[in-house]
Design an enzyme around this catalytic site. Structure first.
Site, PDB file in Angstrom:
ATOM      1  N   SER A 176       7.894  -6.410   3.845  1.00 19.77           N
ATOM      2  CA  SER A 176       6.712  -7.152   4.279  1.00 19.77           C
ATOM      3  C   SER A 176       6.727  -7.262   5.806  1.00 19.77           C
ATOM      4  O   SER A 176       6.731  -6.236   6.483  1.00 19.77           O
ATOM      5  CB  SER A 176       6.663  -8.518   3.588  1.00 19.77           C
ATOM      6  OG  SER A 176       5.382  -9.090   3.722  1.00 19.77           O
ATOM      7  N   ASP A 223      -0.837  -3.220  -4.222  1.00 21.09           N
ATOM      8  CA  ASP A 223      -0.540  -4.380  -3.384  1.00 21.09           C
ATOM      9  C   ASP A 223      -1.843  -5.033  -2.928  1.00 21.09           C
ATOM     10  O   ASP A 223      -2.589  -4.456  -2.141  1.00 21.09           O
ATOM     11  CB  ASP A 223       0.298  -3.932  -2.182  1.00 21.09           C
ATOM     12  CG  ASP A 223       0.930  -5.089  -1.429  1.00 21.09           C
ATOM     13  OD1 ASP A 223       0.371  -6.198  -1.475  1.00 21.09           O
ATOM     14  OD2 ASP A 223       1.964  -4.872  -0.773  1.00 21.09           O
ATOM     15  N   HIS A 282       2.788  -6.513  -4.229  1.00 25.16           N
ATOM     16  CA  HIS A 282       3.616  -6.671  -3.033  1.00 25.16           C
ATOM     17  C   HIS A 282       5.101  -6.783  -3.366  1.00 25.16           C
ATOM     18  O   HIS A 282       5.952  -6.399  -2.568  1.00 25.16           O
ATOM     19  CB  HIS A 282       3.148  -7.910  -2.261  1.00 25.16           C
ATOM     20  CG  HIS A 282       3.608  -7.958  -0.843  1.00 25.16           C
ATOM     21  ND1 HIS A 282       3.446  -6.905   0.036  1.00 25.16           N
ATOM     22  CD2 HIS A 282       4.229  -8.938  -0.131  1.00 25.16           C
ATOM     23  CE1 HIS A 282       3.942  -7.234   1.215  1.00 25.16           C
ATOM     24  NE2 HIS A 282       4.428  -8.447   1.139  1.00 25.16           N
TER      25      HIS A 282
END
Length: 775
Positions: free
Chosen positions: A613, A690, A725
């Site tokens: 991330s 995502d 994600h």
């Protein structure tokens, strides 16, 4: 696991020394952690108990579940218990439950279907405990209710279905709104408010007396739509045409959802729109709503401008509907965090106050603020930060909280009197440790959770005596015994000092059989995002990082470094990264890598960096510096250009493109030389489904590097079909971690100099990869 290891940093580091305690996980055995024990999640881990405290005349009561599934009302002090719901009355396959405040009924959620990070759809049923009857909240529900909540004082339930608000009362339902739909949300947040503002799935708040409901309405009309294709869509055979999920997703400088503030009189069903004038409609974010009365006299909302560097607290008088700005702040030296910490405390010396946390002084501290506006009263101060308010006891005039007073990596529990301003520790605050606490409804008891660095445990205390526990709730003795079978990574915490004077916190893991005379590869594992923290004295999870440190064929040293911009070291340290994300953070990771190379054991030819991330973004930005220090990198689910990320997160730190065009251009990963000059390899991993950091980021980054001349022997892009994600769809995380393991193994085996090649091989590689094959 000695918590001070061989640093050998020749005076460059200052150690953060935890005490040696009998519960320290020192190991002592011969077993090494294995892949299956650590990946994809740690199987050797501490247990913890979370109690659902009940507000009743007798303090210290909570709900637990027996082995057969029955719901039990227990008194944690007396050990007395009473069965409230027999096992045969518990719905099969339920997802969650909530007791009515008077314990006469239970609200059950079943048929759970995940939506976004926090939100989900479900069916809801009401169990009348006395009658034993189970009634659907909505007769025609079809797993489509988004949220439901009991009123604190009467028989009402507020719920949201198809984005419309309903009130259920004693079996009768009243529809409150009629405009809910794909673009209008009543009482629940849209995607961006859920993800970036509330961190939760609701946007409605009952008054303490249950007579009024405050709620927000979000309008996404005009917000651009982002489409996510689902190629398998959880089907055994992929559909010929992927399912396409359309999300209203405001990216930087795009139109944001607008928000309105509403009040509902529960008895009359009269609904009132309260004009919000704190900021213009297109420059408004509402970050928090809190009732500032014990009944329903006053409610307040926290308003930000769009880029969240100005704040106004607005009080609304319920009867007159009059609004007043009772507090405002200019935070244009950085940004203002939405801490969701307002809480009404009542009368203090003849004046009504509420409590809140603010870092306006440069450090996050607790203040009392007058409900009608006026000068605040500081309850805590110093060059340390309050992390969270745990409990407000209005009878004793005490506020319980956690703070970093000992060190930014630690957490200790304190109380402060808002009568005398005396601050009292509830734990030994002279040790490097990590604590939190859960208080009973009336504040008479608390479960103290020691969370590290040694083996965690939980104990019950009375607030009358914080020195002696009443009992142990969770000992984790079995974990302590199991750890004695292992040789564990050697973990240490210390600081390194930047040339500019700031210090960075570092967490180091050394292999169990560390030999200072050998050479070891090093993997940096940053997150590094604004306000975040990775380096803390909390329990060292025996996860992938511990695995690659322990495996005899890998034996990586890992360094986790909290760069400038991360949390709990004051506003100046945080705000340094404003308007230029990725710049100082990358500099700090490079500086730390140069520091690690001052150790004789550090292998300069095998220094990697891996992050997910924001950490994936930081990995790319660090390699982009072309420092020559890092030899390989891995970015998992990275942002590659913040112009591709959502507005409410990004603009908080970067402002809009119109205000900071050059900053956005520099923040994007755009320089390729650092990747071309890697001695090793760069891996990008991303899920195609995502909904947070879109796969578009990985696609753009990969294209930038390929078109910039990064050769195929330097770059791999791995997508995970339909994964979000967290890369969890269809066992994708298993493949992901096997790929990570292979990557770090291959990089360790990579020799600094390539072996001699036959001329034919050179010609082929030159044709494929360009001049680099001739080097």
């Amino acid at each position: 696991m000695k918590l001070l290891s061989l640093l050998m940093l020749a005076g460059i580091a200052q150690a953060i020394v935890p005490p040696r305690e009998p519960r320290s996980p020192t190991g002592g055995g011969n077993k090494l952690l294995t892949y299956k024990e650590c990946v994809p999640r740690a199987t050797i881990s501490p247990r913890s108990t979370s109690l659902a405290w009940i507000n009743s005349e007798e303090d210290g009561r909570y709900i637990s579940q027996s082995d057969d599934g029955a719901l039990i009302l227990q008194n944690i002090v007396t050990n007395t218990n009473k069965t409230l719901v027999a096992a045969d009355k518990v719905p099969k396959g339920y997802y969650d439950y909530w007791f009515k405040p008077d314990l006469s009924a239970v609200l059950w959620a079943t048929n759970y279907t995940k939506q976004y990070r926090h939100s989900y759809f479900a069916n809801y049923f009401i169990l009348d405990i006395k009658k034993g009857s189970l009634t659907p909240l909505a007769q025609d529900q079809a797993g489509d209710i988004q949220y439901a909540q009991w009123s604190p004082m009467n028989n009402s339930i507020a719920y949201v279905r198809x984005n419309d608000l309903y009130i259920w009362n004693n079996g009768k339902t009243k529809r409150i709104t009629e405009n809910g739909g794909p673009d209008i949300f009543n009482g629940v947040p849209d995607w961006v408010y859920e993800e970036e503002i509330f961190g939760d799935r609701f946007a409605l708040w009952f008054s303490p007396d249950g007579e009024y409901l405050a709620y927000l309405r979000f309008n996404e009309t005009g917000v651009p739509t982002y489409t996510i294709p689902y190629y398998k869509n959880k089907q055994k055979i992929a559909p010929a045409y992927p399912r396409e999920l359309e999300i209203r997703y405001p990216k930087v400088s795009a139109k944001n959802p607008t928000v309105q503030f509403h009040l509902l009189n529960i008895a009359s069903s009269q609904e009132t729109t309260i004009p919000v004038t704190a900021f213009p409609e297109n420059d408004l974010v509402i970050g928090e709503v809190a009732w500032l009365s014990s009944g329903h006299d006053s409610v307040a909302y926290r308003a930000f401008n769009r880029v969240q560097d100005r704040e106004k607290i607005v009080s609304v008088k319920v009867e007159s509907k009059e609004s007043k700005v009772i507090r405002e702040r200019d935070g244009t030296d950085g940004w203002i965090d939405n801490l969701l910490s307002m809480s009404y405390i009542g009368n203090v010396n003849g004046k009504e106050y509420y409590v809140d946390i603010s870092d306006a002084s440069g450090w996050a501290h607790i203040y009392l603020y007058p409900v009608d506006g006026g000068k605040e009263i500081a309850l805590t101060k110093g060059e340390w930060e309050v992390v969270a308010i745990l409990k407000v006891d209005t009878k004793k005039k005490l506020i319980y909280f956690t703070s970093t007073k000992y060190h930014s990596t630690t957490r200790h529990v304190y109380s402060v009197s808002y009568d005398t301003k005396v601050m009292t520790p509830l734990v030994n605050d002279k040790e490097a440790a990590y604590y939190t606490a859960s208080f009973s409804a009336k504040g008479g008891y608390y479960i103290l959770s020691y969370q590290g660095p040694n083996v965690p445990y939980q104990e019950l205390y009375s607030t009358k005596d914080s020195k002696k526990p009443l009992k142990t709730i969770t000992s984790n003795d079995a974990l302590l015994e199991k750890l004695k079978e292992y040789k564990l990574p050697k973990v240490s915490f210390f600081e390194i000092k930047l040339p500019s004077g700031e210090t960075l916190n570092v967490k180091q893991r050394l292999p169990p059989n560390f030999n200072p005379h050998k050479k070891y590869p090093v993997l940096f594992t940053p997150y590094g995002g604004p306000g975040a923290q990775e380096v803390s004295q909390a329990w060292n999870s025996l996860d992938f990082k511990s695995y690659i440190t322990s495996d005899p064929e890998l034996e990586y040293v890992t360094w986790t470094v909290d760069n400038r911009g991360t949390g709990y070291k004051g506003r100046k340290f945080r705000s340094a990264v404003a308007k230029r994300l990725g710049f100082l953070e990358a500099q700090d990771q490079v500086f730390a890598a140069k520091e690690v190379l001052k150790n004789r054991w550090a292998d300069k030819d095998h220094i990697g960096i891996w992050g997910x991330s924001y950490g994936g973004f930081l990995t790319a930005k660090t390699l982009e510096t072309d420092s020559g220090v890092f030899t390989f990198g891995i970015s998992t689910a990275p942002v590659s250009d913040f112009r591709l990320y959502d507005s409410m997160y990004t603009e908080r730190y970067m402002k809009t493109v119109e205000l900071n065009a050059d900053g956005y251009s520099e923040t994007a990963v755009h320089k390729v030389d650092g990747f071309k000059n890697l001695k090793g390899h760069y891996l990008i991993q991303h899920g195609t489904g995502d909904d947070n950091v879109h796969f578009q980021n990985a696609a753009v980054l990969s294209n930038t590097l390929m078109n910039g001349g990064v050769t195929a022997d330097k770059l791999t892009t791995q997508w995970f079909t339909d994964s979000d994600h967290g890369i969890r769809y269809d066992m994708d995380s298993t493949y992901q971690y096997k790929q990570l393991s292979k990557m770090v193994y291959d990089q360790k085996q990579r020799r600094p100099e390539s072996p001699p090649m036959h001329q034919w091989s050179k010609r082929v590689l030159a044709a494929l990869f360009g001049e680099r094959a001739e080097e």
